[in-house]
Design an enzyme around this catalytic site. Structure first.
Site, PDB file in Angstrom:
ATOM      1  N   GLY A 174       0.810  -1.204   0.000  1.00  0.00           N
ATOM      2  CA  GLY A 174       0.000   0.000   0.000  1.00  0.00           C
ATOM      3  C   GLY A 174       0.843   1.254   0.000  1.00  0.00           C
ATOM      4  O   GLY A 174       0.319   2.353   0.204  1.00  0.00           O
ATOM      5  N   HIS A 205      -5.075  14.981   3.955  1.00  0.00           N
ATOM      6  CA  HIS A 205      -4.380  13.995   4.780  1.00  0.00           C
ATOM      7  C   HIS A 205      -3.604  14.681   5.894  1.00  0.00           C
ATOM      8  O   HIS A 205      -3.484  15.905   5.914  1.00  0.00           O
ATOM      9  CB  HIS A 205      -3.423  13.152   3.926  1.00  0.00           C
ATOM     10  CG  HIS A 205      -4.093  12.042   3.191  1.00  0.00           C
ATOM     11  ND1 HIS A 205      -4.651  12.206   1.946  1.00  0.00           N
ATOM     12  CD2 HIS A 205      -4.306  10.746   3.524  1.00  0.00           C
ATOM     13  CE1 HIS A 205      -5.178  11.052   1.542  1.00  0.00           C
ATOM     14  NE2 HIS A 205      -4.971  10.143   2.489  1.00  0.00           N
ATOM     15  N   LYS A 233       2.144  12.908   5.766  1.00  0.00           N
ATOM     16  CA  LYS A 233       2.081  12.164   4.496  1.00  0.00           C
ATOM     17  C   LYS A 233       3.089  12.767   3.529  1.00  0.00           C
ATOM     18  O   LYS A 233       3.097  13.972   3.284  1.00  0.00           O
ATOM     19  CB  LYS A 233       0.667  12.211   3.907  1.00  0.00           C
ATOM     20  CG  LYS A 233       0.536  11.375   2.641  1.00  0.00           C
ATOM     21  CD  LYS A 233      -0.907  11.177   2.241  1.00  0.00           C
ATOM     22  CE  LYS A 233      -1.027  10.368   0.955  1.00  0.00           C
ATOM     23  NZ  LYS A 233      -0.418   9.028   1.055  1.00  0.00           N
TER      24      LYS A 233
END
EC number: 1.17.1.8
Length: 238
Positions: free
Chosen positions: A73, A133, A137
């Site tokens: 991911g 986010h 990130k």
């Protein structure tokens, strides 16, 4: 199932907790250089990669070369995706990459594609994407936002690409915001002078991403080949 965690940050720890609750064992936690471990000496059924962009390709392909299936991911490394899938096939390994493993987000992806099909002939509407986010990130826009844009482009021949913030008429603008303690919010908006149509997914915690990754790992165990979350979901929704 015996799981190796490639990347042991916040997502790795969330995956560890959910995997343990589902009866799995974490046999390896890699937070630095994967090549410093002898993977042949460790019994591993599947590896789950949530590392950082610069480490992802090495993590994933090292696992392939040791015949270990990989669920990844990690976003921001996809320039090397095709090369990784070639190595997977060459080594007779197994691989699932997803920009987002949340079951809810993958349902959202299907809604996005359906809405794009419906809106492609309505030229009075402009489309844009916004993602929010947490401030830690590393990549912007998010892999999920890019996936949403690519889905719309594949369904709408009038859209040729996407751009961060400022886009031409035949491109989709994608806006990325970073706010403390936001786990991930994605909004697709179609706007005209008359009205606005929006679909949105808001994550309340990392648990949805972690659970989806573990479910994907359970599905991938003992398989060969390159798959997507759509393959996993098809088995869940049968």
């Amino acid at each position: 199932m015996k799981i190796a965690l490639l990347g042991y940050g916040k997502m790795g720890k969330a995956i560890e907790e959910i995997a343990a609750n589902r009866g799995h064992e974490i046999v390896l936690r890699v937070s630095e250089d994967i090549e410093s471990y002898n993977l042949k000496e460790i019994e591993i059924d599947v590896a789950i990669d949530f590392s950082v962009p610069k480490a992802a390709f090495k993590n994933i392909t090292t696992a392939f070369k040791n015949k270990i299936p990989v669920v990844s991911g990690t976003t921001g490394w996809l320039d090397d995706y095709e090369k990784a899938t070639e190595i997977c096939k060459k080594e007779d390994a197994a691989f699932i990459y997803a920009s987002n493993f949340s079951i809810g987000v993958n349902v959202f992806f299907e809604l996005n594609k359906k809405l794009a099909q419906m809106m492609k002939g309505l030229q009075d509407y402009s489309v844009e994407i916004e993602e929010i986010h947490h401030t830690q990130k590393l990549d912007a826009p998010s892999g999920t936002a890019i996936s949403l844009a690519q889905q719309i482009i594949s369904e709408n021949p009038n859209k040729k690409g996407w751009q961060l913030d400022h886009a031409d008429k035949d491109e989709i603008p994608v806006h990325a915001k970073r706010i403390t303690d936001v786990h991930g919010t994605h909004t697709v908006s179609y706007k005209s002078t008359i009205d606005t149509i929006e679909i949105m997914h808001m994550a309340h915690s990392r648990q949805g991403f972690a659970l989806g990754a573990v479910i994907a790992a359970e599905w991938l165990k003992d398989k060969k080949g390159v798959y997507t979350m759509k393959d996993v979901l098809s088995s869940l929704f049968e």
